[in-house]
Design a protein around this motif. Structure first.
Motif, PDB file in Angstrom:
ATOM      1  N   ASP A 129      -3.775  14.981   1.436  1.00 49.59           N
ATOM      2  CA  ASP A 129      -4.649  15.855   2.223  1.00 49.59           C
ATOM      3  C   ASP A 129      -5.289  15.127   3.401  1.00 49.59           C
ATOM      4  OD1 ASP A 129      -6.369  14.171   0.871  1.00 49.59           O
ATOM      5  OD2 ASP A 129      -7.463  15.766  -0.161  1.00 49.59           O
ATOM      6  N   GLY A 130      -4.894  13.860   3.609  1.00 52.01           N
ATOM      7  CA  GLY A 130      -5.426  13.080   4.726  1.00 52.01           C
ATOM      8  C   GLY A 130      -6.720  12.356   4.423  1.00 52.01           C
ATOM      9  N   LYS A 131      -7.238  12.544   3.210  1.00 51.20           N
ATOM     10  CA  LYS A 131      -8.505  11.896   2.848  1.00 51.20           C
ATOM     11  C   LYS A 131      -8.276  10.446   2.445  1.00 51.20           C
ATOM     12  CE  LYS A 131     -11.023  15.979   1.515  1.00 51.20           C
ATOM     13  NZ  LYS A 131     -11.696  16.731   0.472  1.00 51.20           N
ATOM     14  N   LEU A 132      -9.326   9.636   2.654  1.00 50.34           N
ATOM     15  CA  LEU A 132      -9.265   8.235   2.254  1.00 50.34           C
ATOM     16  C   LEU A 132      -9.282   8.142   0.736  1.00 50.34           C
ATOM     17  CD1 LEU A 132     -11.739   6.422   4.675  1.00 50.34           C
ATOM     18  CD2 LEU A 132      -9.318   6.917   4.967  1.00 50.34           C
ATOM     19  N   VAL A 133      -8.395   7.325   0.221  1.00 49.06           N
ATOM     20  CA  VAL A 133      -8.358   7.061  -1.220  1.00 49.06           C
ATOM     21  C   VAL A 133      -8.230   5.566  -1.403  1.00 49.06           C
ATOM     22  CG1 VAL A 133      -7.431   9.289  -1.950  1.00 49.06           C
ATOM     23  CG2 VAL A 133      -5.865   7.513  -1.236  1.00 49.06           C
ATOM     24  N   GLY A 134      -8.762   5.066  -2.496  1.00 46.96           N
ATOM     25  CA  GLY A 134      -8.752   3.674  -2.899  1.00 46.96           C
ATOM     26  C   GLY A 134      -8.419   2.596  -1.886  1.00 46.96           C
ATOM     27  N   TYR A 135      -9.184   1.529  -1.942  1.00 48.37           N
ATOM     28  CA  TYR A 135      -8.918   0.326  -1.164  1.00 48.37           C
ATOM     29  C   TYR A 135      -9.621  -0.819  -1.871  1.00 48.37           C
ATOM     30  CZ  TYR A 135      -8.179  -2.752   2.839  1.00 48.37           C
ATOM     31  OH  TYR A 135      -7.770  -3.777   3.657  1.00 48.37           O
ATOM     32  N   ALA A 136      -8.938  -1.943  -2.010  1.00 48.79           N
ATOM     33  CA  ALA A 136      -9.468  -3.078  -2.768  1.00 48.79           C
ATOM     34  C   ALA A 136     -10.842  -3.520  -2.271  1.00 48.79           C
ATOM     35  CB  ALA A 136      -8.497  -4.253  -2.718  1.00 48.79           C
ATOM     36  N   ALA A 137     -11.081  -3.431  -0.969  1.00 52.28           N
ATOM     37  CA  ALA A 137     -12.364  -3.866  -0.405  1.00 52.28           C
ATOM     38  C   ALA A 137     -13.351  -2.706  -0.278  1.00 52.28           C
ATOM     39  CB  ALA A 137     -12.138  -4.516   0.956  1.00 52.28           C
ATOM     40  N   GLY A 138     -12.978  -1.535  -0.768  1.00 49.59           N
ATOM     41  CA  GLY A 138     -13.862  -0.371  -0.729  1.00 49.59           C
ATOM     42  C   GLY A 138     -13.513   0.567   0.424  1.00 49.59           C
ATOM     43  N   LEU A 139     -13.863   1.825   0.245  1.00 49.14           N
ATOM     44  CA  LEU A 139     -13.532   2.841   1.246  1.00 49.14           C
ATOM     45  C   LEU A 139     -14.250   2.628   2.566  1.00 49.14           C
ATOM     46  CD1 LEU A 139     -13.272   6.112  -0.876  1.00 49.14           C
ATOM     47  CD2 LEU A 139     -11.446   4.616  -0.050  1.00 49.14           C
ATOM     48  N   ALA A 140     -15.447   2.039   2.546  1.00 46.92           N
ATOM     49  CA  ALA A 140     -16.173   1.790   3.796  1.00 46.92           C
ATOM     50  C   ALA A 140     -15.386   0.819   4.677  1.00 46.92           C
ATOM     51  CB  ALA A 140     -17.567   1.246   3.513  1.00 46.92           C
ATOM     52  N   VAL A 141     -14.819  -0.231   4.078  1.00 49.44           N
ATOM     53  CA  VAL A 141     -14.016  -1.199   4.840  1.00 49.44           C
ATOM     54  C   VAL A 141     -12.729  -0.530   5.323  1.00 49.44           C
ATOM     55  CG1 VAL A 141     -12.706  -3.362   4.706  1.00 49.44           C
ATOM     56  CG2 VAL A 141     -15.004  -3.229   3.729  1.00 49.44           C
ATOM     57  N   LYS A 142     -12.091   0.257   4.462  1.00 50.08           N
ATOM     58  CA  LYS A 142     -10.877   0.967   4.852  1.00 50.08           C
ATOM     59  C   LYS A 142     -11.161   1.857   6.054  1.00 50.08           C
ATOM     60  CE  LYS A 142      -7.205   3.892   2.956  1.00 50.08           C
ATOM     61  NZ  LYS A 142      -6.510   4.206   1.713  1.00 50.08           N
ATOM     62  N   ASN A 143     -12.251   2.590   6.000  1.00 45.68           N
ATOM     63  CA  ASN A 143     -12.625   3.469   7.107  1.00 45.68           C
ATOM     64  C   ASN A 143     -12.850   2.671   8.395  1.00 45.68           C
ATOM     65  OD1 ASN A 143     -13.267   6.162   8.056  1.00 45.68           O
ATOM     66  ND2 ASN A 143     -15.356   5.397   8.249  1.00 45.68           N
ATOM     67  N   LYS A 144     -13.521   1.525   8.289  1.00 45.68           N
ATOM     68  CA  LYS A 144     -13.765   0.694   9.476  1.00 45.68           C
ATOM     69  C   LYS A 144     -12.450   0.186  10.074  1.00 45.68           C
ATOM     70  CE  LYS A 144     -18.426  -0.788   8.325  1.00 45.68           C
ATOM     71  NZ  LYS A 144     -19.288  -1.879   7.909  1.00 45.68           N
ATOM     72  N   LEU A 145     -11.496  -0.202   9.229  1.00 53.78           N
ATOM     73  CA  LEU A 145     -10.199  -0.668   9.731  1.00 53.78           C
ATOM     74  C   LEU A 145      -9.462   0.462  10.456  1.00 53.78           C
ATOM     75  CD1 LEU A 145      -9.046  -2.825   6.671  1.00 53.78           C
ATOM     76  CD2 LEU A 145      -9.685  -3.671   8.938  1.00 53.78           C
ATOM     77  N   LEU A 146      -9.497   1.651   9.869  1.00 52.49           N
ATOM     78  CA  LEU A 146      -8.825   2.786  10.503  1.00 52.49           C
ATOM     79  C   LEU A 146      -9.514   3.176  11.809  1.00 52.49           C
ATOM     80  CD1 LEU A 146      -7.978   4.923   7.349  1.00 52.49           C
ATOM     81  CD2 LEU A 146      -6.406   3.561   8.750  1.00 52.49           C
ATOM     82  N   GLU A 147     -10.841   3.148  11.824  1.00 53.66           N
ATOM     83  CA  GLU A 147     -11.583   3.443  13.057  1.00 53.66           C
ATOM     84  C   GLU A 147     -11.269   2.414  14.135  1.00 53.66           C
ATOM     85  OE1 GLU A 147     -15.768   3.667  12.176  1.00 53.66           O
ATOM     86  OE2 GLU A 147     -15.575   5.671  11.303  1.00 53.66           O
ATOM     87  N   LEU A 148     -11.227   1.145  13.758  1.00 53.25           N
ATOM     88  CA  LEU A 148     -10.892   0.084  14.699  1.00 53.25           C
ATOM     89  C   LEU A 148      -9.538   0.381  15.357  1.00 53.25           C
ATOM     90  CD1 LEU A 148     -11.390  -3.261  15.350  1.00 53.25           C
ATOM     91  CD2 LEU A 148      -9.327  -3.256  13.971  1.00 53.25           C
ATOM     92  N   GLU A 149      -8.553   0.726  14.535  1.00 54.36           N
ATOM     93  CA  GLU A 149      -7.221   0.997  15.063  1.00 54.36           C
ATOM     94  C   GLU A 149      -7.227   2.238  15.958  1.00 54.36           C
ATOM     95  OE1 GLU A 149      -4.094   0.824  12.134  1.00 54.36           O
ATOM     96  OE2 GLU A 149      -4.758  -1.145  11.424  1.00 54.36           O
ATOM     97  N   GLN A 150      -7.945   3.266  15.535  1.00 56.89           N
ATOM     98  CA  GLN A 150      -8.017   4.487  16.364  1.00 56.89           C
ATOM     99  C   GLN A 150      -8.654   4.178  17.728  1.00 56.89           C
ATOM    100  OE1 GLN A 150      -6.787   7.664  16.001  1.00 56.89           O
ATOM    101  NE2 GLN A 150      -5.658   6.628  14.374  1.00 56.89           N
ATOM    102  N   ASN A 151      -9.662   3.343  17.726  1.00 60.29           N
ATOM    103  CA  ASN A 151     -10.376   3.015  18.965  1.00 60.29           C
ATOM    104  C   ASN A 151      -9.549   2.149  19.909  1.00 60.29           C
ATOM    105  OD1 ASN A 151     -12.632   4.433  18.141  1.00 60.29           O
ATOM    106  ND2 ASN A 151     -13.633   2.641  17.267  1.00 60.29           N
ATOM    107  N   HIS A 152      -8.515   1.486  19.397  1.00 67.21           N
ATOM    108  CA  HIS A 152      -7.737   0.567  20.225  1.00 67.21           C
ATOM    109  C   HIS A 152      -6.264   0.974  20.328  1.00 67.21           C
ATOM    110  CE1 HIS A 152     -10.982  -2.276  20.819  1.00 67.21           C
ATOM    111  NE2 HIS A 152     -11.306  -2.057  19.557  1.00 67.21           N
ATOM    112  N   THR A 153      -5.930   2.175  19.887  1.00 66.01           N
ATOM    113  CA  THR A 153      -4.529   2.605  19.882  1.00 66.01           C
ATOM    114  C   THR A 153      -3.941   2.620  21.293  1.00 66.01           C
ATOM    115  OG1 THR A 153      -4.824   3.870  17.881  1.00 66.01           O
ATOM    116  CG2 THR A 153      -2.968   4.475  19.242  1.00 66.01           C
ATOM    117  N   ASN A 154      -4.697   3.026  22.272  1.00 71.80           N
ATOM    118  CA  ASN A 154      -4.146   3.164  23.626  1.00 71.80           C
ATOM    119  C   ASN A 154      -4.435   1.979  24.522  1.00 71.80           C
ATOM    120  OD1 ASN A 154      -3.061   5.738  23.118  1.00 71.80           O
ATOM    121  ND2 ASN A 154      -5.082   6.633  23.301  1.00 71.80           N
ATOM    122  N   ASP A 155      -4.900   0.883  23.939  1.00 71.21           N
ATOM    123  CA  ASP A 155      -5.185  -0.319  24.753  1.00 71.21           C
ATOM    124  C   ASP A 155      -3.912  -0.945  25.277  1.00 71.21           C
ATOM    125  OD1 ASP A 155      -7.790   0.113  24.193  1.00 71.21           O
ATOM    126  OD2 ASP A 155      -8.073  -1.637  22.922  1.00 71.21           O
TER     127      ASP A 155
END
Length: 156
Positions: free
Chosen positions: A130-156
């Motif tokens: 469904d596109g929702k975040l699920v499990g990550y060894a370092a926690g969902l907050a870290v997973k979300n930050k990694l995905l946000e980082l990539e989204q913010n730099h995708t067009n660089d």
């Protein structure tokens, strides 16, 4: 020989392990008493450099020798994870289809969960159907930050 180094990142303390010329583990360490390593092999220095560049949005691909211990199936899944493009997410089902085992979504999830080389093998790019975040060894907050980082730099 096996060597482990730690460095402070924008997401917390990250550990990197090298064994016989290969990166075998990247992990987040919650032990705040760890101090960044003074002596590092050339490979550990390069891995830290590349991870730091990634976390600052200046690197989208890694060029490091990896060797994770796992079953043949886990290795297949981890290879597939490394093919997920920067800034994109795939579902467990999409990974299962990618490896030619369309009914193996749960097994893909279990292999994803066992990934010992976080970030370099981007299991953070795998989300629920469904596109929702699920499990990550370092926690969902870290997973979300990694995905946000990539989204913010995708067009660089």
């Amino acid at each position: 020989m096996k060597y482990t180094t730690y460095f402070q990142s924008s997401l917390g303390m990250i550990g990197i392990t090298e064994s016989d010329g290969f990166i075998t583990k990247v992990f987040f360490d919650t032990d705040m008493h760890k101090t960044p390593s003074e002596q590092k092999t050339p490979l550990l220095k390069e891995a830290e450099k590349q991870l730091t560049e990634y976390l600052s949005g200046n690197r989208k691909n890694f060029n490091l020798p990896l060797a994770a211990e796992g079953t043949e199936f886990q290795q297949t899944v981890w290879d597939a994870l490394r093919k997920i493009p920067y800034g994109q997410t795939y579902s467990y089902k999409q990974i299962a289809e990618m490896i030619g085992k369309p009914s193996a979504s749960r097994a893909v999830g279990m292999a994803n969960n066992k990934n010992p080389i976080l970030i370099l093998t981007p299991c953070h790019r795998v989300v629920g159907a469904d596109g929702k975040l699920v499990g990550y060894a370092a926690g969902l907050a870290v997973k979300n930050k990694l995905l946000e980082l990539e989204q913010n730099h995708t067009n660089d």
